[in-house]
Scaffold this motif. Structure first.
Motif, short mmCIF file in Angstrom:
data_model
loop_
_atom_site.label_atom_id
_atom_site.label_comp_id
_atom_site.label_asym_id
_atom_site.label_seq_id
_atom_site.Cartn_x
_atom_site.Cartn_y
_atom_site.Cartn_z
N SER A 159 0.83 -1.20 0.00
CA SER A 159 0.00 0.00 0.00
C SER A 159 0.86 1.26 0.00
O SER A 159 0.56 2.24 -0.69
N LEU A 160 1.96 1.23 0.77
CA LEU A 160 2.85 2.39 0.80
C LEU A 160 3.54 2.60 -0.55
O LEU A 160 3.72 3.74 -0.99
N ILE A 161 3.91 1.50 -1.20
CA ILE A 161 4.52 1.63 -2.53
C ILE A 161 3.49 2.18 -3.53
O ILE A 161 3.80 3.03 -4.36
N HIS A 162 2.26 1.68 -3.44
CA HIS A 162 1.20 2.19 -4.32
C HIS A 162 0.99 3.69 -4.08
O HIS A 162 0.82 4.47 -5.03
N LEU A 163 1.03 4.10 -2.81
CA LEU A 163 0.87 5.52 -2.50
C LEU A 163 2.01 6.34 -3.09
O LEU A 163 1.79 7.44 -3.62
N LEU A 164 3.24 5.81 -3.04
CA LEU A 164 4.38 6.52 -3.60
C LEU A 164 4.30 6.59 -5.12
O LEU A 164 4.57 7.64 -5.72
N ASP A 165 3.93 5.47 -5.75
CA ASP A 165 3.73 5.49 -7.21
C ASP A 165 2.70 6.54 -7.61
O ASP A 165 2.91 7.34 -8.54
N SER A 166 1.57 6.53 -6.91
CA SER A 166 0.49 7.46 -7.25
C SER A 166 0.93 8.91 -7.04
O SER A 166 0.58 9.79 -7.84
N ARG A 219 2.52 14.14 -9.26
CA ARG A 219 3.32 15.08 -8.47
C ARG A 219 3.06 16.55 -8.81
O ARG A 219 3.27 17.43 -7.98
N GLU A 220 2.59 16.82 -10.05
CA GLU A 220 2.33 18.22 -10.43
C GLU A 220 1.22 18.83 -9.59
O GLU A 220 1.14 20.05 -9.46
N ARG A 221 0.35 18.00 -9.03
CA ARG A 221 -0.79 18.50 -8.25
C ARG A 221 -0.49 18.59 -6.76
O ARG A 221 -1.36 19.01 -5.99
N LEU A 222 0.72 18.20 -6.35
CA LEU A 222 1.06 18.18 -4.93
C LEU A 222 1.63 19.52 -4.49
O LEU A 222 2.25 20.24 -5.29
N PRO A 223 1.48 19.87 -3.21
CA PRO A 223 2.21 21.02 -2.66
C PRO A 223 3.71 20.80 -2.83
O PRO A 223 4.19 19.65 -2.80
N GLU A 224 4.49 21.85 -2.99
CA GLU A 224 5.90 21.72 -3.31
C GLU A 224 6.65 20.93 -2.25
O GLU A 224 7.51 20.12 -2.57
N ALA A 225 6.33 21.15 -0.97
CA ALA A 225 7.05 20.43 0.09
C ALA A 225 6.83 18.92 -0.02
O ALA A 225 7.76 18.13 0.10
N LEU A 226 5.58 18.51 -0.28
CA LEU A 226 5.28 17.09 -0.43
C LEU A 226 5.87 16.55 -1.72
O LEU A 226 6.37 15.41 -1.75
N ALA A 227 5.84 17.33 -2.79
CA ALA A 227 6.45 16.89 -4.05
C ALA A 227 7.94 16.66 -3.88
O ALA A 227 8.50 15.71 -4.44
N ALA A 228 8.61 17.52 -3.10
CA ALA A 228 10.04 17.34 -2.84
C ALA A 228 10.28 16.05 -2.07
O ALA A 228 11.25 15.32 -2.33
#
Length: 458
Positions: free
Chosen positions: A231-238, A243-252
């Motif tokens: 599940s954690l790997i799936h979350l990371l893949d997703s 990533r373009e829709r994520l806040p910059e801190a989380l995208a980093a």
């Protein structure tokens, strides 16, 4: 905010750099074999011409198997080492033995004039350090072409995207076929998938896939653990694919988790940094050294990473239980990783550990860190006033006032550091620095109730 020399009488500061404790010297050892070999050389017998000076230099000649003794010199302000022996380890056993002798025998390693063979290396090292601080000096490598760098980054991102997409399909196939089938397929399935992630230039994904391979058949409840990690790997893949829709801190954070390197971002923080812990981990091809620091004034905790390839330990080594006046540049707000910059003097002894709290504060700190990094395995915390107590199948750290308790990580149960902690406590409260996460608390360094010494546990 760490501890003093743990029972050895330091040289006064007007005589130069304070001498370290034996435990602080041994914390620099690259491995157990070097620690044992260095301990055997920590007596006066094999040494001649040993000495030190107020600037922090220590030198000596160690008798070996050949006709000529090994020339060993240490600059404790780094620390840095030079030895004429053929060892590829830093520090080698001769440097460790010399430092142990310096720490415990002031008569054998007394203040004297630096010999020419030692001064040549010391002068060259310090001149190079001074030159680096002068603006406009050095070779001044040409700036990389920013457009070429952008194209390389885009190509790598495309490869990672292809790898993440393929990994998502493999996870879907795994769940469709049932987790029970993974116990029969063996480790080869996971290694082949990890190799595909390496080809996609996503080493972070590859490492997480390799961890999956060790779960099937690992004991009761392994299907649940496998599902959690999938599940954690799936979350990371997703997260990577969106990533373009994520806040910059989380995208980093996502970029770092898939394996993209991050650069230190200013401004640098100058502080009195306490060296809390140092330990190595290896994956067969690379040795990673982690050094934890805590800023006395900034109250920031920083993680220094260094790497060694082909069986060679990393060269960065700092003595646990001392404090350095230095600049540290973080890799971004909220992230502990940082780069060590200019040091403004030799390590010095200190007499108090870092501030900490009860067990509940460790759980709170880890929970808050998870909000910014859902893939975080552990978080650095300091526990104060805790007692190690057996719980039947393992150990716990229990608040002395009867409050909460934290389980000791299973990985610590087979290491001698746990028994050092138990012996240090003797049923009384201690202060412990370590890493706490979903696998429990990994103790790294401890201080007794009277704060008389710093005890590395790993």
């Amino acid at each position: 905010m760490l501890l003093s020399n743990g029972g050895t009488a330091p040289a006064s500061m007007d005589q130069g750099v304070a001498r370290w404790a034996a435990e602080q010297v041994l914390s620099l050892a690259p491995d157990d074999a070097s620690r044992k070999a260095g301990s055997k050389l920590g007596a006066a017998g094999p040494w001649s011409g040993a000495g030190c000076d107020p600037s922090g230099a220590v030198w000596g000649l160690c008798k070996g198997s050949g006709s000529k003794p090994y020339q060993t010199v240490v600059d404790t302000t780094g620390p840095a080492y030079k030895c004429s022996c053929p060892s590829r380890k830093f520090p080698c056993k001769h440097a460790l033995g010399l430092l142990l002798l310096w720490a415990c025998d002031e008569q054998t390693v007394a203040h004297s004039e630096v010999p020419e063979w030692a001064d040549e290396w010391l002068s060259g090292r310090r001149n190079r350090a001074a030159a680096k601080e002068q603006p406009g000096t050095g070779s001044g490598a040409k700036s990389a072409d920013p457009e070429a760098a952008r194209r390389r980054a885009e190509r790598r991102a495309e490869r990672i995207t292809a790898g993440a997409t393929e990994l998502e399909q493999r996870l879907a196939d795994l769940l469709r076929g049932g987790l029970a089938a993974t116990e029969r397929s063996g480790y080869g399935l996971w290694e082949e998938t990890a190799a595909r992630m390496v080809d996609a230039q996503a080493p972070g994904l590859a490492a997480r896939v390799r961890e999956l391979g060790a779960i099937p058949g690992s004991g009761p409840g392994w299907p649940v653990r496998l599902l959690e990690e999938c599940s954690l790997i799936h979350l990371l893949d997703s997260a990577w694919l969106g990533r373009e829709r994520l806040p910059e801190a989380l995208a980093a954070t996502v970029r770092g988790r898939v394996g993209l390197p991050s650069a230190a971002e200013g401004p640098a923080v100058r502080d009195q940094w306490l060296v809390l812990a140092q330990y190595d981990s290896a994956d067969g091809k690379l040795t990673t050294r982690r050094v934890w620091l805590h800023g006395r004034e900034s109250e920031r905790t920083a993680l220094l990473l260094s790497f060694g390839a082909a069986g060679r330990p990393p060269q960065l080594a700092l003595p646990v239980g001392l404090m350095i006046d230095a600049e540290v540049t973080p890799h971004g707000a909220g992230r502990p990783r940082a780069e060590l910059g200019t040091q403004f003097g030799p390590p010095v002894a200190i007499d108090t550990p870092p501030p900490g709290g009860p067990c509940a504060s460790a759980a709170d700190a880890y929970g808050q860190a998870l909000r910014d990094d859902p893939w975080l395995d552990s978080w650095p915390v300091t526990l104060t006033g805790v007692i190690p107590v057996p719980d039947g199948t393992g150990w716990q750290l229990v608040d002395a006032d009867g409050g909460a308790a934290l389980p000791v990580a299973a990985a610590a149960l087979t290491r001698p550091g746990l028994w050092k902690l138990v012996a240090l406590a003797g049923g009384r409260p201690v202060t412990v620095f370590g890493e706490f996460g979903h696998r429990g608390f990994m103790p790294l360094t401890a201080w007794p109730e009277d704060m008389s010494e710093t005890v590395p546990l790993i």
